[in-house]
Design an enzyme around this catalytic site. Structure first.
Site, short mmCIF file in Angstrom:
data_model
loop_
_atom_site.label_atom_id
_atom_site.label_comp_id
_atom_site.label_asym_id
_atom_site.label_seq_id
_atom_site.Cartn_x
_atom_site.Cartn_y
_atom_site.Cartn_z
N ASN A 155 0.85 -1.19 0.00
CA ASN A 155 0.00 0.00 0.00
C ASN A 155 0.89 1.25 0.00
O ASN A 155 2.11 1.15 -0.05
CB ASN A 155 -0.97 -0.02 1.20
N ASP B 226 -9.24 -9.71 0.25
CA ASP B 226 -8.44 -8.85 1.12
C ASP B 226 -8.48 -7.40 0.64
O ASP B 226 -8.50 -6.47 1.44
CB ASP B 226 -7.00 -9.36 1.17
#
Length: 327
Positions: A14, A203
């Site tokens: 991320n 996810d």
């Protein structure tokens, strides 16, 4: 055994540099598929492919970062007549210092399906156990997961769309869906989707829900049992939906549901393919846990799911305390 390693790249993480839990889940499943398929093809007869039917609780014990090397070890720990358990350990290595740490661990259950007819489940070659006690412990895990799989299948429910202009910190405000057309790159032999591909999508959706609720950096802390109810084939449109069910002071539980429907087979109606509960935590810029905003409950159904989530949270907490005392 199956051993593999891979360096983590920027597109695996991320914006804060934490590797996505879905990337780790996908790598875990690939290792499990390799070791179980190899084992099931050591016998004579039809060649087969091991398909994932369940993932036991997956614990993300330490974040993995860009530039680290992930080492995955998969080992078959129990076999029944038609299924086998694979336990997977994920180690993270800082290649600049040489330091290694345990990042994740999981147990997965596979069944071998014939390549001639994917509906035909084949027998599994037995393994040698170190002791009778080890075999008995494996048998207990097998019976427990079989019962839980049936119970989960029985409580499948529809996902209601969120209300427009939902209030912040409500279930409807953060609920999110992802729609994905299953293509050739998502599939294994016989055009069925990799379990790891599905888990990665799950996810991603769960991460969006958690980030919307907290508006902070979030990471996957654990995944409760993932149950694969039915196979997903190439040409299906899958809808992956995530919603908050329970929030404690430091964690969030999210239910993630995968529904599939074929674009080409008109007689195939939408069906529930996969279901699971994910747990996320909120982190500050130094990767330290932050308090999680309370969840505002609206209606009896949300209250019921919240109470069920609280029961799972307390049960998991009691198990952690018991394990720590045992250690």
């Amino acid at each position: 055994n199956c051993l593999s390693c891979l360096i983590m790249r920027p597109d695996d993480a991320n914006i804060m540099g934490n590797v996505h839990g879905g990337i780790i889940l996908k790598m875990i499943e690939e290792a499990g598929c390799i070791v179980s398929t190899r084992h099931c093809n050591t016998q004579d007869g039809d060649r087969c492919l091991a398909l994932l039917v369940r993932v036991e609780k997956t614990e993300f014990l330490s974040p993995v970062f860009i530039g680290e090397v992930v080492h995955i070890t998969a080992e078959i720990t129990y076999t029944s007549k038609h299924s086998l358990e694979v336990q997977v350990i994920v180690m993270a290595e800082n290649i600049l210092t040489g330091g290694k740490r345990l990042a994740s661990k999981a147990a997965l259950w596979y069944v071998p399906c014939s390549l001639q007819n994917v509906s035909n489940i084949m027998e599994v070659p037995s393994i040698q156990y170190v002791s009778a006690e080890q075999e008995e412990e494996g048998r207990k895990r097998y019976e427990a997961q079989k019962i839980e799989r049936m119970e989960t299948k029985a409580r499948v429910e529809e996902v209601m769309p969120p209300l427009p202009n939902s209030e912040p910190h409500t279930v409807g405000f953060s609920q999110s869906s992802l729609i994905h057309l299953v293509g050739p790159l998502d599939c294994i032999l016989h055009d069925y989707v990799h379990g790891g591909v599905t888990m990665k999508l799950m996810d991603e959706v769960a991460g969006i829900v958690a980030a919307r609720h907290c508006n902070t950096n979030i990471v996957t802390a654990s995944v409760d049992a993932i149950n694969f109810h039915r196979k997903i084939k190439k040409g299906c449109v899958v809808t992956v939906t995530g919603r908050l069910t329970f929030v404690s002071n430091r964690s969030m539980e999210l239910e993630v549901l995968v529904d599939a429907a074929s674009l080409v087979e008109k007689e195939m109606k939408k069906y529930r393919a996969v279901s699971a509960f994910f747990t996320f935590i909120s982190l500050d810029k130094d990767n330290m846990p932050l308090p999680v905003p309370p969840l505002k409950i609206k209606g009896e159904e949300e209250q019921r799911r919240f109470e069920e989530g609280n029961a799972r949270y307390l049960q998991a907490k009691a198990k952690r305390l018991a394990d720590n005392r045992q250690q």
